[in-house]
Each structure stands twice: as structure tokens, then as C-alpha cells.
Write a protein that holds these residues in place. Structure first.
Motif, short mmCIF file in Angstrom:
data_model
loop_
_atom_site.label_atom_id
_atom_site.label_comp_id
_atom_site.label_asym_id
_atom_site.label_seq_id
_atom_site.Cartn_x
_atom_site.Cartn_y
_atom_site.Cartn_z
N GLY A 66 -15.95 87.50 -2.31
CA GLY A 66 -16.52 87.10 -1.13
C GLY A 66 -15.56 87.17 0.05
N SER A 67 -14.41 86.85 0.08
CA SER A 67 -13.41 87.00 0.87
C SER A 67 -13.20 88.44 1.47
CB SER A 67 -11.87 86.64 0.42
OG SER A 67 -12.16 84.97 0.00
N SER A 108 -14.99 94.30 5.74
CA SER A 108 -15.95 94.79 6.82
C SER A 108 -15.57 94.53 8.11
CB SER A 108 -17.42 94.30 6.47
OG SER A 108 -17.32 93.04 6.85
N LEU A 109 -14.73 93.39 8.29
CA LEU A 109 -14.28 93.04 9.68
C LEU A 109 -13.04 93.92 9.92
CD1 LEU A 109 -14.05 90.74 11.88
CD2 LEU A 109 -12.02 89.84 10.46
N CYS A 110 -12.35 94.54 9.11
CA CYS A 110 -11.40 95.47 9.53
C CYS A 110 -12.10 97.04 9.29
CB CYS A 110 -10.16 95.47 8.79
SG CYS A 110 -9.36 93.71 9.11
N THR A 111 -13.18 97.23 9.12
CA THR A 111 -13.78 98.52 9.11
C THR A 111 -13.02 99.46 7.90
OG1 THR A 111 -12.60 99.33 10.75
CG2 THR A 111 -15.10 98.30 11.29
N ALA A 120 -18.05 98.53 2.27
CA ALA A 120 -19.73 98.59 1.52
C ALA A 120 -19.50 98.14 -0.04
CB ALA A 120 -20.41 99.65 1.76
N GLU A 121 -18.39 98.37 -0.73
CA GLU A 121 -18.36 98.35 -2.08
C GLU A 121 -18.27 96.85 -2.57
OE1 GLU A 121 -15.11 100.43 -4.10
OE2 GLU A 121 -15.37 102.02 -2.66
N THR A 170 -12.70 81.70 10.19
CA THR A 170 -11.25 81.87 10.89
C THR A 170 -11.19 83.12 11.72
OG1 THR A 170 -10.55 80.89 8.72
CG2 THR A 170 -8.85 82.08 10.21
N TYR A 171 -11.68 84.24 11.13
CA TYR A 171 -11.35 85.52 11.98
C TYR A 171 -12.48 85.91 12.76
CZ TYR A 171 -7.22 85.98 9.34
OH TYR A 171 -5.80 85.58 8.60
N ARG A 172 -12.41 86.38 13.82
CA ARG A 172 -13.52 87.12 14.76
C ARG A 172 -13.13 88.59 14.84
NH1 ARG A 172 -16.43 83.36 13.34
NH2 ARG A 172 -16.72 81.75 14.34
#
Length: 156
Positions: free
Chosen positions: A72-73, A79-82, A87-88, A124-126
Motif C-alpha cells: 500500500g505504501s 505513483s507519486l514519484c511517477t 502500476a504494478e 504526508t506527501y503531496r
């Protein structure tokens, strides 16, 4: 005059007493007059089968819940860091749920662990930061160690 006052007071009391005494007889007369009908039975096919009993937790459940939380993390962080493998991670969790989520309770616990990991970083992260990248790489390493340990100890 005193007598009429007593009569007015006594009459309603006597009337109520007479009604109270007469009601059980009226009810029993109605019961005797009505034919006895059997109680309607509920159709058997409408009843839901009882839920299967939850089996005892597997000896590796704690590690599996941790692995779900890590996935989950990573699902959020990658995905946040592309990252190319972003997607895996949801796909891996779906495969884990299909393999290990044999009961609704177990499925809920696995999904809850995944969601805890995801939400913990979503709060925490945006934006992708060096610390988010570092956290993701640490989780990849921990998840790899944990999955190898699970496979070597418990097979599969």
C-alpha cells in the motif's frame, strides 16, 4: 346528597371492575371460537446459510499483513514519484488478495493493511521529494526480504 356522590364515584369504579372481570371471558370465548391454525413456516430457500467460521490465523499472518501495508505504501509513493513500476503495486495487492483472502474477514484485514500503508503516506506527501524516494526504496528492500522469508519458511 352524600349518597349520590358515592354513587357517582362508585359507578365508574364498578363499571371498570365489571369490564376487567368480563374481558378474560370474552377473550377465552374468542379463542374457543377461532380454529387453531399452525404458524406459517418460513421458506427454507429464503434463509441465508450461516457464515463459515473464521479459521485460526496462519502462522505467517503478521508478516503477510506487514507485506500488505508495504505494498500500500509503495502503491502511493511509486505513483507519486511517477516510477515506471507504479502500476504494478495495486496489481500485486490484487494477486495477494486472490491468493490469501480466503474468507471475508481475512480479505478485510489484508485490505485494511494495504489502506493503512497507502493513507499513511497520502497524508504526508503531496509531491515527490527525496525522502519519499528514499522511503520507497527502503520499502522495496523490506518487501523483498519479507517475501523471500515468507516463501522460504512457508513455501509458495
Amino acid at each position: 346528597m352524600a349518597v349520590s356522590w358515592v354513587r357517582r364515584r362508585v359507578s365508574p369504579v364498578l363499571l371498570l371492575a365489571a369490564l376487567a372481570v368480563g374481558l378474560p371471558d370474552l377473550a377465552s370465548a374468542q379463542q374457543r371460537a377461532a380454529p387453531a391454525r399452525p404458524a406459517p413456516k418460513a421458506p427454507e430457500k429464503d434463509k441465508e446459510p450461516p457464515a463459515p467460521a473464521e479459521p485460526p490465523p496462519a502462522p505467517y499472518d503478521r508478516d503477510l499483513m506487514r507485506l500488505s501495508e508495504i505494498i500500500g505504501s509503495l502503491s502511493f509513493l511509486r505513483s507519486l514519484c511517477t516510477a515506471p513500476d507504479a502500476a504494478e503495486w495495486p496489481t500485486r495487492m490484487k494477486a495477494l488478495m486472490e491468493a490469501e483472502g480466503v474468507t471475508p474477514g481475512r480479505r478485510d484485514r489484508l485490505a485494511g493493511a494495504y489502506n493503512r500503508g497507502y493513507r499513511g503516506y497520502a497524508l504526508t506527501y503531496r509531491a515527490c521529494t527525496p525522502s519519499a524516494t528514499e522511503a520507497a526504496s527502503r520499502y522495496v528492500a523490506e518487501g523483498e526480504r519479507l517475501s523471500h522469508a515468507l516463501a522460504s519458511r512457508f513455501g509458495g
